[in-house]
Design an enzyme around this catalytic site. Structure first.
Site, short mmCIF file in Angstrom:
data_model
loop_
_atom_site.label_atom_id
_atom_site.label_comp_id
_atom_site.label_asym_id
_atom_site.label_seq_id
_atom_site.Cartn_x
_atom_site.Cartn_y
_atom_site.Cartn_z
N HIS A 98 -45.77 -21.72 -37.88
CA HIS A 98 -47.00 -22.35 -38.35
C HIS A 98 -47.67 -23.26 -37.33
O HIS A 98 -48.87 -23.48 -37.41
CB HIS A 98 -46.72 -23.11 -39.65
N GLU A 156 -45.60 -14.24 -44.99
CA GLU A 156 -44.84 -15.40 -45.47
C GLU A 156 -43.53 -14.96 -46.13
O GLU A 156 -42.54 -15.69 -46.10
CB GLU A 156 -45.68 -16.23 -46.46
N LYS A 167 -47.07 -29.01 -52.22
CA LYS A 167 -47.98 -29.43 -51.16
C LYS A 167 -49.41 -29.03 -51.54
O LYS A 167 -49.67 -27.89 -51.91
CB LYS A 167 -47.63 -28.78 -49.83
N ASN A 210 -42.10 -24.21 -41.79
CA ASN A 210 -43.21 -24.14 -40.85
C ASN A 210 -42.94 -23.17 -39.70
O ASN A 210 -43.70 -23.15 -38.73
CB ASN A 210 -43.50 -25.53 -40.29
N GLU A 252 -40.37 -33.22 -47.14
CA GLU A 252 -40.33 -32.80 -45.74
C GLU A 252 -39.90 -33.93 -44.81
O GLU A 252 -40.59 -34.26 -43.85
CB GLU A 252 -41.67 -32.21 -45.29
N ARG A 275 -37.11 -29.13 -44.90
CA ARG A 275 -38.31 -28.42 -45.35
C ARG A 275 -39.19 -27.98 -44.20
O ARG A 275 -39.95 -27.02 -44.31
CB ARG A 275 -39.10 -29.29 -46.34
N LYS A 315 -37.93 -20.56 -51.26
CA LYS A 315 -38.73 -21.77 -51.10
C LYS A 315 -38.26 -22.86 -52.05
O LYS A 315 -38.17 -24.03 -51.68
CB LYS A 315 -40.21 -21.49 -51.32
N HIS A 353 -51.46 -22.59 -36.79
CA HIS A 353 -52.54 -23.55 -37.03
C HIS A 353 -53.44 -23.67 -35.80
O HIS A 353 -54.65 -23.84 -35.92
CB HIS A 353 -51.97 -24.91 -37.42
N HIS A 356 -54.89 -16.76 -42.69
CA HIS A 356 -53.71 -17.58 -42.45
C HIS A 356 -52.45 -16.74 -42.22
O HIS A 356 -51.70 -16.96 -41.26
CB HIS A 356 -53.51 -18.54 -43.62
N ARG A 394 -54.79 -41.10 -60.84
CA ARG A 394 -53.56 -41.22 -60.03
C ARG A 394 -52.50 -40.21 -60.43
O ARG A 394 -51.30 -40.48 -60.35
CB ARG A 394 -53.00 -42.64 -60.08
#
Lengths: 369, 369
Positions: free
Chosen positions: A248, A186, A144, A245, A237, A241, A227, A252, A267, A122
């Protein structure tokens, strides 16, 4: 020559060390942050050959015990099967909760390994040693993690903040120009989100950033700082945040439609096209002067990035199919589509009420005939 | 007749609703906590037959949209393969981040489903509807989720707090006596940890608790309150929460050594034996009056629980093999073994420096010849 950016997250704050050769100083840096931790290292075949010897020497010099798992390079490694393999590697080595999992590689290795670090016992300690530009300026910072499934990219994962990020800019010398450009997209994104002066600086200095040396370190530092600022404000987010994106949601969809085939589209290239589309879509909605969209397309095209859907080799499916990918994107909320739109260079904002019909019409207009 | 316990975790606080028939009031309770959320429900074959009709009727009456996935019953369902199946079920149904994953079942379903809820889209809303006594008094409260691997039990998972727990005590009427006893072991544990008056109350009232009615609801409420108090103090088990592992290090070794074969030994039975062993071991170390260990063994034996390693059908491996399972347990730190030991009934404490040699000698003495 080493720069440092601090990600401010209270008791979970951590430093990003940036500069040529920081991988060779990794041993003392890790020992200072995580005294007596053993390291379970995950990397890929390419990085094992090019970067691991330098890290290994530093760990040995500092007397840090470690084991290493070498995975195949490529996006296909971000899978449930490989997640299970990494988890088993960590458990088989009897790494304890205060030991550490270290990702040495690009975004694929960082995302996969961070996810494993977040779920074994965990949550274990975690260090990122990003070796691609994309990973250094984006995926290694902010916590992330995730894998891909047949339903889409990064739809499964956890937030798992690292204890330390070691971004060795010398590692970038082994990148192909295509990979470097993908990371550059980016970097440009941070300018387009809310720092018009950084975008203007990149327009002036991009050749020096590509060539290496201090301007490159400075561009990476500034990107990480951008960032880090956003992540500190909104780790999970729930708000701001989402600005990260920018481009993005379109990206995607393009990646999904090309089946994550990196030979066709990586990407960062998808993000470049996606950012141009986000600006063009904003202009179509009357939010943005079309000249600003032209300016974004001109700069990204100048550095050699693709900027239009027509640039995707092998073609794309129709607008309705692309909209299906967009609707499955995780930034959907209760039927209305959420997009990052913009009112100018560095003036982006979160729009939570975008009409699917508008997106469909826009895609139809912009797809190659 | 409905009791309520609140788990105090700041903005993530949540209520546990306890009583006969609360499943039939689930619709309004869920709608109040999570307005407009759609539900992705995971259950097992047994619970689908016995409990789902009541929940379904309540959801339909409240107009809550839902889909359901029915998995095989049994510990083998807590696997990577089933985790992937649950994740795919949620993604295929296009459940969004503010929608909700609901676990209807015992500890296996709750642990597996909570883990999936914690990783789909990096965390979705989650509701627990525990239907076994074990799940109602232990696994559904506190946010621990996880699966088993060949390296051990619950070594992989996340902390994922539910938004609501719905513990319908009427569901317990379908449990076998063996399953009920297994849950009872965890109830007794709360008394043994730090509430000697509760343990004494159970010694006096256990027949009424087994028979049902208000004493059963009261025992469950008090157990949930005990766990809620510990979790509120130490959500991530950096301190006190480890007390909840009283008996569990031995228990996990016994479960591993019997290959999680529920026909031989279910978790609560292993915990019963483990708690007696923890008291005997404490007595052997001179910490505890052996009469207290006798008292624990007498009560657990009286309700029909196994209390000795000799009670495990099919036999056990040797002491060294058991120690290997213990060393792989996740509550190990840097070689020294961590155990929950005790100085009396309700006087347990965390011992972080237990010698493996002492454990080995103790196991050797207590294994059947």
């Amino acid at each position: 020559m080493t720069s440092r950016v601090d990600v401010q997250l209270g008791t979970r704050s951590y430093p990003i060390l940036i500069g040529p050769g920081v991988l060779e100083e990794a041993g003392p840096a890790i020992a200072a942050r995580l005294p007596r931790a053993r390291l379970a290292i995950v990397t890929d075949e390419n990085v094992a050959a090019s970067q691991w010897p330098r890290l290994e020497a530093s760990l040995n010099a500092s007397g840090i015990a470690h084991e290493i798992l070498v995975l195949p390079a490529g996006e296909a490694t971000k899978s449930f099967a490989k997640l299970e393999q990494v988890v088993d590697f960590v458990l088989a080595g009897r790494f304890e909760r205060n030991d550490c999992v270290l990702a040495l590689g690009g975004g694929v290795i960082g995302d996969l390994t961070g996810f494993a670090a977040g779920i074994v016992r965990r949550g274990m300690e975690f260090v990122q040693a990003p070796t691609s530009l994309l990973a250094q300026v984006d995926s290694s910072v902010g916590g992330k993690t995730g894998i891909n499934t047949k339903r889409g990219k990064n739809l499964v994962g956890v937030f798992q903040q690292p204890a330390l990020v070691i971004a060795d800019t010398a590692a970038l010398d082994t990148l192909s120009p295509r990979e470097f450009r993908a990371g550059y997209a980016e970097m440009a994104k941070y300018g387009l989100i809310d720092q018009p002066d950084f975008f203007a600086w990149l327009e002036q200095n991009w050749r020096e950033v590509f060539a290496g040396g201090q301007p490159r370190v400075e561009a990476i530092r500034r990107s990480c700082q951008s960032k880090a600022d956003v992540v500190a404000r909104d780790e999970r987010e729930t708000g701001d945040r989402a600005l990260l994106n920018l481009g993005h949601t379109f990206a995607h969809a393009l990646e999904g439609a090309t089946f994550y085939d990196g030979a066709r589209l990586v990407h960062g290239e998808a993000v470049a096209i996606g950012m141009v589309l986000a600006h063009r879509f904003s202009a179509r909605l009357g939010l943005l002067d079309p000249a600003d969209a032209d300016r974004v397309e001109r700069h990204l095209g100048e550095v050699g990035l693709p900027t239009r859907m027509a640039d995707v080799p092998g073609g794309l499916p129709g607008a309705e199919a692309l909209l299906t990918y967009i609707a499955q994107d995780k930034k959907v909320s209760r039927g209305a589509l959420t997009f990052i739109l913009t009112r100018g260079i560095g003036r982006s904002f979160i729009a939570r009420d975008v009409s699917p019909a508008d997106v469909l019409a826009f895609l139809t207009e912009n797809l190659p005939a």
